[in-house]
Design a protein around this motif. Structure first.
Motif, short mmCIF file in Angstrom:
data_model
loop_
_atom_site.label_atom_id
_atom_site.label_comp_id
_atom_site.label_asym_id
_atom_site.label_seq_id
_atom_site.Cartn_x
_atom_site.Cartn_y
_atom_site.Cartn_z
N GLY A 83 0.80 -1.22 0.00
CA GLY A 83 0.00 0.00 0.00
C GLY A 83 0.83 1.26 0.00
O GLY A 83 0.33 2.34 0.33
N ASN A 84 2.13 1.15 -0.37
CA ASN A 84 3.01 2.31 -0.44
C ASN A 84 3.74 2.35 -1.78
O ASN A 84 4.02 1.31 -2.38
CB ASN A 84 4.06 2.27 0.68
CG ASN A 84 3.51 2.67 2.03
OD1 ASN A 84 3.69 3.79 2.49
ND2 ASN A 84 2.83 1.74 2.69
N TYR A 85 4.04 3.57 -2.23
CA TYR A 85 4.90 3.77 -3.39
C TYR A 85 6.35 3.88 -2.92
O TYR A 85 6.64 4.53 -1.91
CB TYR A 85 4.55 5.07 -4.12
CG TYR A 85 3.23 5.07 -4.85
CD1 TYR A 85 2.95 4.17 -5.87
CD2 TYR A 85 2.26 6.03 -4.55
CE1 TYR A 85 1.75 4.20 -6.56
CE2 TYR A 85 1.05 6.08 -5.24
CZ TYR A 85 0.80 5.15 -6.24
OH TYR A 85 -0.39 5.19 -6.93
N TYR A 144 -0.52 10.67 -8.97
CA TYR A 144 -0.52 9.99 -7.68
C TYR A 144 -1.46 8.79 -7.66
O TYR A 144 -1.15 7.75 -7.06
CB TYR A 144 -0.91 10.98 -6.57
CG TYR A 144 -1.08 10.33 -5.23
CD1 TYR A 144 0.03 9.96 -4.47
CD2 TYR A 144 -2.34 10.07 -4.71
CE1 TYR A 144 -0.12 9.35 -3.24
CE2 TYR A 144 -2.51 9.46 -3.48
CZ TYR A 144 -1.39 9.10 -2.74
OH TYR A 144 -1.56 8.48 -1.54
N LYS A 145 -2.61 8.91 -8.30
CA LYS A 145 -3.60 7.83 -8.27
C LYS A 145 -3.12 6.58 -9.00
O LYS A 145 -3.30 5.46 -8.54
CB LYS A 145 -4.93 8.31 -8.89
CG LYS A 145 -5.74 9.23 -7.99
CD LYS A 145 -6.27 8.46 -6.78
CE LYS A 145 -7.26 9.30 -5.98
NZ LYS A 145 -7.77 8.56 -4.79
N PRO A 148 2.48 6.55 1.25
CA PRO A 148 1.19 5.83 1.29
C PRO A 148 0.33 6.17 0.07
O PRO A 148 0.36 7.30 -0.43
CB PRO A 148 0.55 6.36 2.58
CG PRO A 148 1.68 6.86 3.41
CD PRO A 148 2.70 7.38 2.43
N ARG A 149 -0.44 5.19 -0.38
CA ARG A 149 -1.27 5.38 -1.57
C ARG A 149 -2.67 5.93 -1.25
O ARG A 149 -3.48 6.10 -2.16
CB ARG A 149 -1.43 4.06 -2.32
CG ARG A 149 -0.10 3.45 -2.77
CD ARG A 149 -0.34 2.24 -3.64
NE ARG A 149 0.90 1.58 -3.99
CZ ARG A 149 1.11 0.93 -5.14
NH1 ARG A 149 0.14 0.86 -6.04
NH2 ARG A 149 2.26 0.34 -5.39
N ASN A 150 -2.94 6.19 0.02
CA ASN A 150 -4.31 6.59 0.40
C ASN A 150 -4.37 8.02 0.92
O ASN A 150 -5.21 8.34 1.77
CB ASN A 150 -4.83 5.63 1.49
CG ASN A 150 -3.96 5.62 2.74
OD1 ASN A 150 -2.89 6.22 2.75
ND2 ASN A 150 -4.43 4.96 3.78
N LEU A 151 -3.50 8.89 0.41
CA LEU A 151 -3.47 10.27 0.91
C LEU A 151 -4.61 11.10 0.34
O LEU A 151 -5.01 12.10 0.92
CB LEU A 151 -2.11 10.91 0.58
CG LEU A 151 -0.89 10.26 1.23
CD1 LEU A 151 0.40 10.95 0.79
CD2 LEU A 151 -1.00 10.28 2.76
N ILE A 152 -5.12 10.73 -0.85
CA ILE A 152 -6.27 11.43 -1.42
C ILE A 152 -7.26 10.40 -1.96
O ILE A 152 -6.92 9.25 -2.19
CB ILE A 152 -5.86 12.41 -2.54
CG1 ILE A 152 -5.06 11.69 -3.64
CG2 ILE A 152 -5.05 13.54 -1.99
CD1 ILE A 152 -4.71 12.59 -4.82
#
Length: 237
Positions: A75-77, A119-120, A233-237
């Motif tokens: 779940g991270n870049y 980012y998405k 993290p991939r869930n910032l937006i």
């Protein structure tokens, strides 16, 4: 007469013994010829190895994305930004194990190198370098950054000199993205920076680094390489 009979019996017994010995010797030769030698050799080697300590070999470390020492959590870049070093080592920008800017890609150059990532999707949307030693490219860099869509990551890094023709409006724009070092850039300073447009990156990740060239360094005054890396993290937006 009895002596003759006894002598014959002794001769017969002796012949029997000789025949038995010859038969045993011949049978032994046959068995030796047909028996495989490998099990015997293996058995001897096994006996010789008794008491020896086993040799433990360290496992070969698994390569991580962008050559991180440790992997990013699911779940991270993963990102890694490496500035140029000396004349020969060119700058690199890696994101999710893809080289966005590099010598291999043929899209790295003197000045400030910038890659824009959606980012998405985690995919690069644009990559370009802006020469800050010759020509007037500071305004082009400003336009390039302003045209980056909201929800983008911007990864920036210098190669050779990124300061001489960098104008104040460009420095201010980069400062507004969160840079604390852009105003400190000097001739041949090594600089790496990652920013987000339209959202905020976590405070605990490595976002920026700068190093000023030293005439006494191993590159005889050319910039020494620096790097920043981390996990986003991939869930910032």
């Amino acid at each position: 007469m009895e002596t003759v009979i006894q002598l014959r019996e002794d001769v017969v017994k002796l012949a029997g013994v000789l025949l038995t010995w010859l038969a045993a010797w011949y049978l032994g030769c046959l068995l030796t010829a047909f028996m495989p030698k490998k099990p015997i050799t293996t058995s001897i080697a096994n006996l010789q190895g008794i008491g020896r300590k086993p040799v433990l070999k360290a496992p070969i470390p698994k390569r991580q994305k962008c050559d991180h020492w440790s992997p990013c959590s699911p779940g991270n870049y993963a990102y890694r930004i490496l500035s140029g070093g000396g004349k020969a080592k060119l700058a690199k920008i890696c994101f999710e194990d893809d080289l966005l800017i590099s010598e291999e890609k043929g899209n790295v150059g003197r000045g400030i190198n910038i890659a824009i990532v959606n980012y998405k999707t985690g995919k690069v949307t644009s990559a370009k370098y802006f020469d800050m030693w010759e020509g007037e490219h500071s305004g082009e860099m400003v336009t390039f950054i302003k045209n980056a869509p909201e929800g983008s990551l911007l990864l920036m890094v210098t190669h050779d000199d990124g300061s001489t023709r960098l104008k104040n409006d460009a420095r201010k724009l980069v400062e507004e993205l969160g840079s604390k070092e852009v105003w400190n850039m000097k001739f041949r300073s090594s600089w790496a920076f990652i920013a987000a447009k339209g959202f905020k990156l976590p405070d605990n990740i490595q976002k920026e680094k700068i190093n000023h060239s030293d005439k006494n360094n191993r590159y005889d005054g050319w910039p020494a390489e620096i790097q920043i890396e981390g996990c986003i993290p991939r869930n910032l937006i």
